[in-house]
Design an enzyme around this catalytic site. Structure first.
Site: not given
Length: 212
Positions: A37, A74, A105, A189
């Site tokens: 991401s 993801g 992740n 993020h």
């Protein structure tokens, strides 16, 4: 135009423009950002995402590069490894540089660092076999993962960079992590300001990695 593409037991939306062979290499270098991401630009308008901002910064600096977005939100290192080959085929031409940004992740899910290291090693080995240069964008374990986990996870990136002779950018979120002014509401993020910091800091490493 887009199509659903199946890999590793999952479906991903792939833009056909990325899967169509280009008739010839672009005038400038081609960079592929293979990641999650953070490279996909999660939560941001496309113009504010990492790859578009990096391309703009390179061109402003006199480097006529094209930066393709190979980030899928993801993705773990295993999922990035699973789509490596069809991702390279989708570019149509061999990239001059791959920015490898995977592992966050894995860490957030508490996966064993040995698994992350093995997946990233396999990616690095394949890229070396194809004589594609790599800039490894490292990640660091979150404090809540504990010091033992960090001791296993954090050294993965410098160790692989040394093993394969790749350039290392030690921490992708350097200058942004834990600063709420530079993060989206999820606290993980980067927002548009955060992306600006990332681009400013990683740009010298990208330019250096492009040099013969």
């Amino acid at each position: 135009m887009a199509r659903l593409w199946r890999y590793g037991g999952r479906w991903a939306l792939v833009y056909l423009g990325l899967m169509t062979a280009a008739p010839a290499q672009a005038a400038g270098p081609l960079i592929w950002a293979l990641g999650d991401s953070l490279t996909a630009g999660y939560g941001l308008p496309p113009a504010d995402g990492f790859t578009n901002r990096l391309q703009a910064a390179l061109r402003q600096a006199g480097v006529p590069a094209t930066v393709r977005n190979g980030g899928i939100t993801g993705d773990t290192s295993a999922q990035g490894r699973a789509r490596l080959l069809w991702g390279l085929r989708g570019l149509g031409v061999k990239p001059d540089l791959v920015i490898l940004e995977l592992g966050a992740n894995d860490m957030l899910r508490g996966m064993p660092p040995s698994q992350t290291a093995a997946n990233l090693d396999a990616i690095m080995a394949e890229l070396k076999r194809r004589r594609i240069r790599v800039l490894i964008a490292g990640m660091r374990a979150a404090p809540n993962m504990g010091p033992a986990y960090a001791r296993g996870f954090d050294p993965i990136y410098p160790r692989l960079a040394k093993r394969y002779g790749a350039r290392l950018y030690p921490f992708f979120l350097d200058g942004v992590a834990a600063d709420i002014a530079l993060l989206q509401a999820d606290g993980m993020h980067p927002n548009a300001k955060g992306v600006s910091i990332i681009i400013h800091r990683i740009l010298p490493s990208v330019r250096a990695a492009l040099r013969p």
